[in-house]
Design an enzyme around this catalytic site. Structure first.
Site, short mmCIF file in Angstrom:
data_model
loop_
_atom_site.label_atom_id
_atom_site.label_comp_id
_atom_site.label_asym_id
_atom_site.label_seq_id
_atom_site.Cartn_x
_atom_site.Cartn_y
_atom_site.Cartn_z
N LYS A 79 8.46 -0.16 5.38
CA LYS A 79 7.84 1.11 5.02
C LYS A 79 8.91 2.17 4.84
O LYS A 79 9.74 2.37 5.72
CB LYS A 79 6.86 1.55 6.09
CG LYS A 79 6.08 2.82 5.70
CD LYS A 79 4.91 3.06 6.62
CE LYS A 79 4.00 4.15 6.11
NZ LYS A 79 2.79 4.31 6.90
N ASP A 110 -3.14 6.85 17.60
CA ASP A 110 -3.91 6.71 16.36
C ASP A 110 -4.51 5.31 16.27
O ASP A 110 -4.47 4.67 15.22
CB ASP A 110 -3.01 6.98 15.15
CG ASP A 110 -3.83 7.20 13.87
OD1 ASP A 110 -5.02 7.58 14.00
OD2 ASP A 110 -3.30 6.99 12.77
N GLY A 127 0.82 -1.20 0.00
CA GLY A 127 0.00 0.00 0.00
C GLY A 127 0.85 1.24 0.00
O GLY A 127 2.09 1.19 0.09
N GLY A 187 4.34 7.23 3.32
CA GLY A 187 5.26 6.59 2.39
C GLY A 187 4.66 5.32 1.82
O GLY A 187 3.46 5.08 1.91
#
Length: 598
Positions: free
Chosen positions: A52, A147, A31, A36
């Site tokens: 990532k 988050d 993804g 990033g």
């Protein structure tokens, strides 16, 4: 910043994508987001990981790399049972990157919003139990997630896993800088706590609010605070000022979710309190998902096995095998020859810097484990030597006792002032009782020190294999042996954790050697007072006065008592215990060496 999965499907690499990042071979794209690109990759040892990369414009932000390095270092302390463990990172690379364990499964958002709809009460309870444990591991490492949302919760057969500590930071940070210092809203508004929206300093209670919003989404299939698409400010206003809409949440879960969604952080329960509530008492997350979700997870796992390595090619011998098989198809009676593939190795440099050197196989690693490069090697050698000396001392003591029991007598012309001073047991010379008894004390004390050092080191090595999953504090690997009651269970539990964490395969190695050693050790420990008793104190002297009126002879003999025979059996038991301990040390060392090198 740290993520284990972005999407449920692996996309092919694009032209601008690199073939590898550091030592990780890229297999495909998982993804791409605002931070990033996330790649599916394979480590040098063949493990699936998610790598990532951070966008160049973010990497150019002042103090970003320093903050990135700090957060990755702290995140590596989080255990990997309920989170995607951070494996490696490079904040100084041209494009900073971080590698985490790959979590095979969809996100909670995909399961609820795109595939199967809301989860049943049983599954939500399992979700609550797993998320509480994940947040506990994160908070214990000094982090706040900040988050937590459905797209950052991976759904797996074993339970939920929390990913993406993208805006996590150390709890003890004295500033309110970081990503919020640019004025950008940090977090997902529908799951942010009121204090996070107001820009206040966050505590662990902020994650509790997000947990309640995630559970409400899973149970009702929608957000507890909703607004028309694009009305971000209206959504934030409702989070701060309006009560949550929990329509559709099962009644048994309402109280738990309402308490988590309290506006005031002080009114929310702590993680410890949540884990004690009946709504989170879902200790076994075996079949915690609906059957249709489990079936989908199984299908995706099979698809993952079909993922090919772009850098794997067929060797000339394999190509010849393909041709042979093609010929076999047209030639009746000839068995087909299956082709073989081997990992591609750059001729400019292999995994270890040498051209054309293939990776070591597990069998090779096991052979290396028999050498000298093993965990706690120096202490291991000392333990072996001292176990040998203790066993030898006990064996000589057994021989000495049997020698005396065979009828050895001591003849004197006059009475001895104290029969207890009889130390010379026949013709043993320097191998008399005093020497062996003091040798037992000396070798036993040295063995205790060497064993504690070795045991603490192998426990530290096991902690690297399973961060945060071993019971008890590391210091208990030493202290536990000095607590009499704990000797009955605590060292064994630590040894069990070390054994399972050190097993190189997917399933724990059989613990027969461990259990046999512990049974013998426990018996030796419980009978140690009798074992350390000087065995001559258990003998009774036989004094006979034979006289003819002119002179007397004094015949001193030893009569063995039942306690003496028990003492002899215990010395034999020490020999067996030392042998079992040596086998346990050897097996555990080999497993840890294999896992370290694999």
């Amino acid at each position: 910043m740290f993520t284990g999965r972005e999407s449920s499907a692996v996309q092919p690499l694009q032209e601008q994508d690199p073939d590898r990042i550091a030592d990780f071979r890229l297999l495909g794209r998982l993804g791409e987001g605002g931070m990033g690109v996330v790649y599916l990759a394979r480590s040098p040892r063949g493990r699936m990981v998610a790598v990532k990369t951070i966008r160049a414009e973010l990497a150019a932000t002042p103090d970003f790399r320093l903050r990135f390095a700090k957060e990755t270092a702290v995140a590596q302390q989080v255990g990997g049972e309920w989170t995607a463990a951070v494996l490696d990172a490079d904040p100084d690379a041209a494009l900073p990157w971080v590698a985490t364990a790959y979590v095979a499964g969809p996100t909670l958002y995909q399961v609820v919003a795109e595939r199967h709809g809301l989860l049943p009460e049983r599954s939500v309870r399992g979700l609550a139990s797993g998320l509480c444990r994940a947040l506990s591991d994160i908070h214990d490492a000094g982090l706040i997630h900040r988050d937590l949302k459905p797209s950052n919760v991976m759904v797996t057969i074993d339970g939920p896993k929390v990913i993406d500590f993208g805006i996590a930071r150390a709890v003890d940070s004295s500033t309110t800088g970081g990503l919020t210092s640019t004025g950008v809203v940090v977090g997902s508004p529908g799951f942010m706590s009121p204090e996070q929206i107001r820009g206040e300093r966050l505590t662990e209670a902020s994650d509790i609010f997000s947990l309640g919003a995630v559970l409400a989404f899973a149970a009702a299939g929608r957000l507890p605070f909703e607004a028309t698409e694009g009305q971000l400010h209206a959504l934030m206003y409702r989070v701060v000022h309006e009560p949550p809409d929990l329509t559709g949440v099962p009644e048994p879960l309402l109280a738990l979710i309402k308490d988590c969604l309290a506006k005031d952080p002080a009114d929310r329960p702590t993680l410890a309190e949540l884990q004690e509530r009946k709504e989170t008492q879902y200790r076994s997350l075996g079949p915690w998902l609906p059957p249709e979700v489990l079936a989908r997870l199984g299908q995706e796992a099979v698809q993952l096995l079909d993922q090919e390595d772009p850098r794997t090619r067929m060797t000339p011998s394999a190509e010849a095998g393909v041709e042979a098989m093609a010929e076999a198809v047209t030639a009746p009676g000839r068995p087909p020859t299956a082709p073989s593939t081997v990992p591609f190795t750059d001729r400019t440099g292999g995994e270890d810097g040498r051209a054309g050197v293939p990776m070591l196989r597990l069998a090779d690693e096991r052979r290396r484990a028999r050498g000298h490069k093993a965990p706690a090697d120096g202490c291991r050698a000392a333990v072996y030597w001292l176990l040998t000396l203790v066993a030898l001392t006990s064996a000589l003591t057994v021989v000495q006792q049997l020698h005396v029991a065979s009828g050895q007598e001591l003849l004197y012309d006059e009475p001895l002032p104290d029969a207890d001073d009889i130390w010379d047991l026949g013709d043993w010379g320097v191998l008399s009782f005093p020497l062996l008894w003091y040798a037992k004390l000396c070798f036993g004390s040295a063995l205790l020190v060497a064993w504690l050092v070795w045991f603490s080191r192998v426990r530290a090595t096991a902690e690297k294999f399973a961060p945060g999953r071993l019971r008890y504090d590391p210091s208990m690997a030493v202290i536990g042996w000095f607590i009499p009651i704990a000797n009955l269970f605590l060292p064994k539990q630590i040894a069990d954790d070390v054994w399972h964490a050190s097993s190189p395969g997917r399933r724990p190695a059989p613990a027969r050697v461990l259990n046999a050693w512990w049974a013998l050790w426990l018996t030796t420990f419980l009978t140690s007072p009798l074992f350390t008793t000087p065995w001559t104190a258990l003998l009774s002297e036989h004094i006979e006065d034979v006289g003819d009126g002119m002179s007397s002879d004094y015949d001193y003999g030893y009569a063995f008592l039942p306690e003496t025979w028990i003492n002899l059996v215990l010395h034999v038991l020490v020999v067996l215990t030392a042998l079992a301990a040596a086998l346990y040390v050897r097996r555990l060392t080999a497993m840890q060496a294999t896992k370290l090198h694999s």
